[in-house]
Design a protein around this motif. Structure first.
Motif, PDB file in Angstrom:
ATOM      1  N   LEU A  73       0.822  -1.223   0.000  1.00  0.00           N
ATOM      2  CA  LEU A  73       0.000   0.000   0.000  1.00  0.00           C
ATOM      3  C   LEU A  73       0.852   1.267   0.000  1.00  0.00           C
ATOM      4  O   LEU A  73       0.484   2.262  -0.621  1.00  0.00           O
ATOM      5  N   ASN A  77       0.600   4.162  -2.967  1.00  0.00           N
ATOM      6  CA  ASN A  77      -0.035   5.419  -2.566  1.00  0.00           C
ATOM      7  C   ASN A  77       1.002   6.424  -2.050  1.00  0.00           C
ATOM      8  O   ASN A  77       1.551   6.258  -0.958  1.00  0.00           O
ATOM      9  N   THR A  78       1.217   7.468  -2.831  1.00  0.00           N
ATOM     10  CA  THR A  78       2.150   8.499  -2.372  1.00  0.00           C
ATOM     11  C   THR A  78       1.504   9.266  -1.219  1.00  0.00           C
ATOM     12  O   THR A  78       0.282   9.397  -1.151  1.00  0.00           O
ATOM     13  N   LEU A  79       2.318   9.721  -0.311  1.00  0.00           N
ATOM     14  CA  LEU A  79       1.879  10.519   0.843  1.00  0.00           C
ATOM     15  C   LEU A  79       0.918   9.776   1.766  1.00  0.00           C
ATOM     16  O   LEU A  79       0.127  10.387   2.481  1.00  0.00           O
ATOM     17  N   VAL A  80       0.999   8.463   1.762  1.00  0.00           N
ATOM     18  CA  VAL A  80       0.082   7.700   2.607  1.00  0.00           C
ATOM     19  C   VAL A  80       0.520   7.840   4.073  1.00  0.00           C
ATOM     20  O   VAL A  80       1.707   7.937   4.369  1.00  0.00           O
ATOM     21  N   ASP A  84      -4.173   6.152   7.338  1.00  0.00           N
ATOM     22  CA  ASP A  84      -4.757   5.620   6.095  1.00  0.00           C
ATOM     23  C   ASP A  84      -4.566   4.105   6.030  1.00  0.00           C
ATOM     24  O   ASP A  84      -5.483   3.359   5.689  1.00  0.00           O
ATOM     25  N   LEU A  85      -3.361   3.669   6.351  1.00  0.00           N
ATOM     26  CA  LEU A  85      -3.047   2.243   6.251  1.00  0.00           C
ATOM     27  C   LEU A  85      -3.873   1.426   7.239  1.00  0.00           C
ATOM     28  O   LEU A  85      -4.386   0.358   6.907  1.00  0.00           O
ATOM     29  N   HIS A  87      -6.792   2.150   8.478  1.00  0.00           N
ATOM     30  CA  HIS A  87      -8.181   2.060   8.011  1.00  0.00           C
ATOM     31  C   HIS A  87      -8.305   1.051   6.882  1.00  0.00           C
ATOM     32  O   HIS A  87      -9.195   0.211   6.879  1.00  0.00           O
ATOM     33  N   ALA A  88      -7.392   1.150   5.942  1.00  0.00           N
ATOM     34  CA  ALA A  88      -7.490   0.301   4.760  1.00  0.00           C
ATOM     35  C   ALA A  88      -7.355  -1.174   5.125  1.00  0.00           C
ATOM     36  O   ALA A  88      -8.070  -2.031   4.607  1.00  0.00           O
ATOM     37  N   ARG A  92      -5.581  -2.062  13.977  1.00  0.00           N
ATOM     38  CA  ARG A  92      -5.749  -1.049  15.017  1.00  0.00           C
ATOM     39  C   ARG A  92      -4.469  -0.258  15.224  1.00  0.00           C
ATOM     40  O   ARG A  92      -3.363  -0.743  15.003  1.00  0.00           O
ATOM     41  N   HIS A 114       4.165  15.315   7.363  1.00  0.00           N
ATOM     42  CA  HIS A 114       3.125  15.591   6.380  1.00  0.00           C
ATOM     43  C   HIS A 114       3.195  17.079   6.036  1.00  0.00           C
ATOM     44  O   HIS A 114       3.322  17.918   6.922  1.00  0.00           O
ATOM     45  N   GLU A 115       3.101  17.383   4.734  1.00  0.00           N
ATOM     46  CA  GLU A 115       3.314  18.775   4.331  1.00  0.00           C
ATOM     47  C   GLU A 115       2.263  19.734   4.889  1.00  0.00           C
ATOM     48  O   GLU A 115       2.487  20.923   4.996  1.00  0.00           O
ATOM     49  N   HIS A 116       1.072  19.195   5.227  1.00  0.00           N
ATOM     50  CA  HIS A 116       0.008  20.078   5.719  1.00  0.00           C
ATOM     51  C   HIS A 116      -0.256  19.915   7.213  1.00  0.00           C
ATOM     52  O   HIS A 116      -1.100  20.602   7.763  1.00  0.00           O
ATOM     53  N   ASP A 117       0.369  18.967   7.837  1.00  0.00           N
ATOM     54  CA  ASP A 117       0.105  18.744   9.252  1.00  0.00           C
ATOM     55  C   ASP A 117       1.317  18.069   9.873  1.00  0.00           C
ATOM     56  O   ASP A 117       1.550  16.876   9.695  1.00  0.00           O
ATOM     57  N   MET A 120       1.372  14.680  11.613  1.00  0.00           N
ATOM     58  CA  MET A 120       1.218  13.422  10.878  1.00  0.00           C
ATOM     59  C   MET A 120       2.470  13.137  10.064  1.00  0.00           C
ATOM     60  O   MET A 120       3.201  14.050   9.688  1.00  0.00           O
TER      61      MET A 120
ATOM     62  N   THR B   6     -13.258  -0.190   7.260  1.00  0.00           N
ATOM     63  CA  THR B   6     -13.619   1.083   6.630  1.00  0.00           C
ATOM     64  C   THR B   6     -13.136   1.110   5.193  1.00  0.00           C
ATOM     65  O   THR B   6     -12.821   2.153   4.658  1.00  0.00           O
ATOM     66  N   ILE B   7     -13.063  -0.042   4.586  1.00  0.00           N
ATOM     67  CA  ILE B   7     -12.565  -0.153   3.226  1.00  0.00           C
ATOM     68  C   ILE B   7     -13.537   0.482   2.229  1.00  0.00           C
ATOM     69  O   ILE B   7     -14.729   0.316   2.334  1.00  0.00           O
ATOM     70  N   GLN B  32      -6.064   0.195  -3.203  1.00  0.00           N
ATOM     71  CA  GLN B  32      -5.753  -1.123  -2.644  1.00  0.00           C
ATOM     72  C   GLN B  32      -5.834  -2.203  -3.696  1.00  0.00           C
ATOM     73  O   GLN B  32      -5.953  -3.385  -3.366  1.00  0.00           O
TER      74      GLN B  32
END
Lengths: 170, 170
Positions: A73, A77-80, A84-85, A87-88, A92, A114-117, A120, B6-7, B32
């Motif tokens: 994953l 997925n860039t910037l994951v 995100d992981l 959830h996907a 937990r 993370h560029e915006h936060d 993260m 939450t997929i 995914q």
């Protein structure tokens, strides 16, 4: 790891079966029709089988199933982020933290703010991670094809679609 | 136990999506497709889902999946031995010994000497074991039907047949 399977369907004991059994105490296969009718049981048996394949294949590359999924994953997925992981993959947070720390320590991924936060972190594969993943994916594809060689392409697609419908429902 | 899934499938980010994301760091579902194409991954996810159902249902009767399977098989097969059960369920001898000792201690099964070989023991359910199994089977059937309600009867039969073919192959 469980022993090689020895399941057979219910037999009709042939003539003389009882006599031969009396010494060796060898019985024919037993009646498993109740368990075999349960979806959960069949999924569990299939999972054990595929897990064996995984352990003998991708596992030999030093990856557990969840680690392999995470690397795949991150690669797609860039910037994951870790969230995100989680959830996907339905993993937990505490487990995901440990998992990510492990693959980071092994030099397979790096975290960046993370560029915006700034709280993260985004994840990306290192060259070492990319190499290992490419190797693991080759092994995975080969093992999967072999293990599911009992199915036609159509049957394989059917199983995948039906299982997804099962685990994606609310 | 993992959190509720939450997929979602891969989105196509709408116009302006980037700007709204920039503050909240909320991302849409991630790609995914690679994992979703792997049979092993889908079986693992489905197994986790069915295991949750089991834990919330039969698990509340105090039975683990292997214990439930063993009770079902003892119920369906007179004079069944520990060895028969191990072969049928693909459970290794040491694990089976511990399992049987556990359910014997709880008064769910009794052992008797095999009539043709004193070194072997046959197993049968006690009245307490029969009552618990009947209750567990009712719960199991209800949970299974609910969890697999996303499938038609035909699809359910297809999944079972295809998974059996997978795990019964040599």
């Amino acid at each position: 790891m469980p022993a090689k399977k020895t399941i057979k369907t219910v037999p009709s004991a042939g003539p003389g079966a009882r006599r031969t059994q009396s010494k060796a105490v060898a019985r024919g296969p037993i009646d498993q029709s109740v368990m075999q009718g349960l979806v959960g049981y069949n999924i569990r048996r299939a999972e054990l089988r595929m897990r064996q394949e995984f352990d003998l294949g991708v596992g030999q590359c030093g990856l557990r199933p969840s680690e392999f999924s995470v690397l795949v994953l991150i690669d797609s997925n860039t910037l994951v982020t870790q969230t995100d992981l989680g959830h996907a993959l339905n993993i937990r947070r505490p487990n995901m933290v440990v998992l990510i720390e492990g693959i980071e320590r092994r030099g397979l991924v790096v975290r960046a703010e993370h560029e915006h936060d700034g709280r993260m972190h985004t994840l990306r594969l290192t060259p070492k991670g990319k190499t290992l993943l490419a190797q693991a994916q080759r092994v995975s594809r080969a093992r999967e094809l072999e293990a599911t060689g009992c199915w036609t392409d159509r049957e394989r697609a059917q199983v995948v679609a039906l299982l997804r419908r099962l685990y994606e429902q609310d």
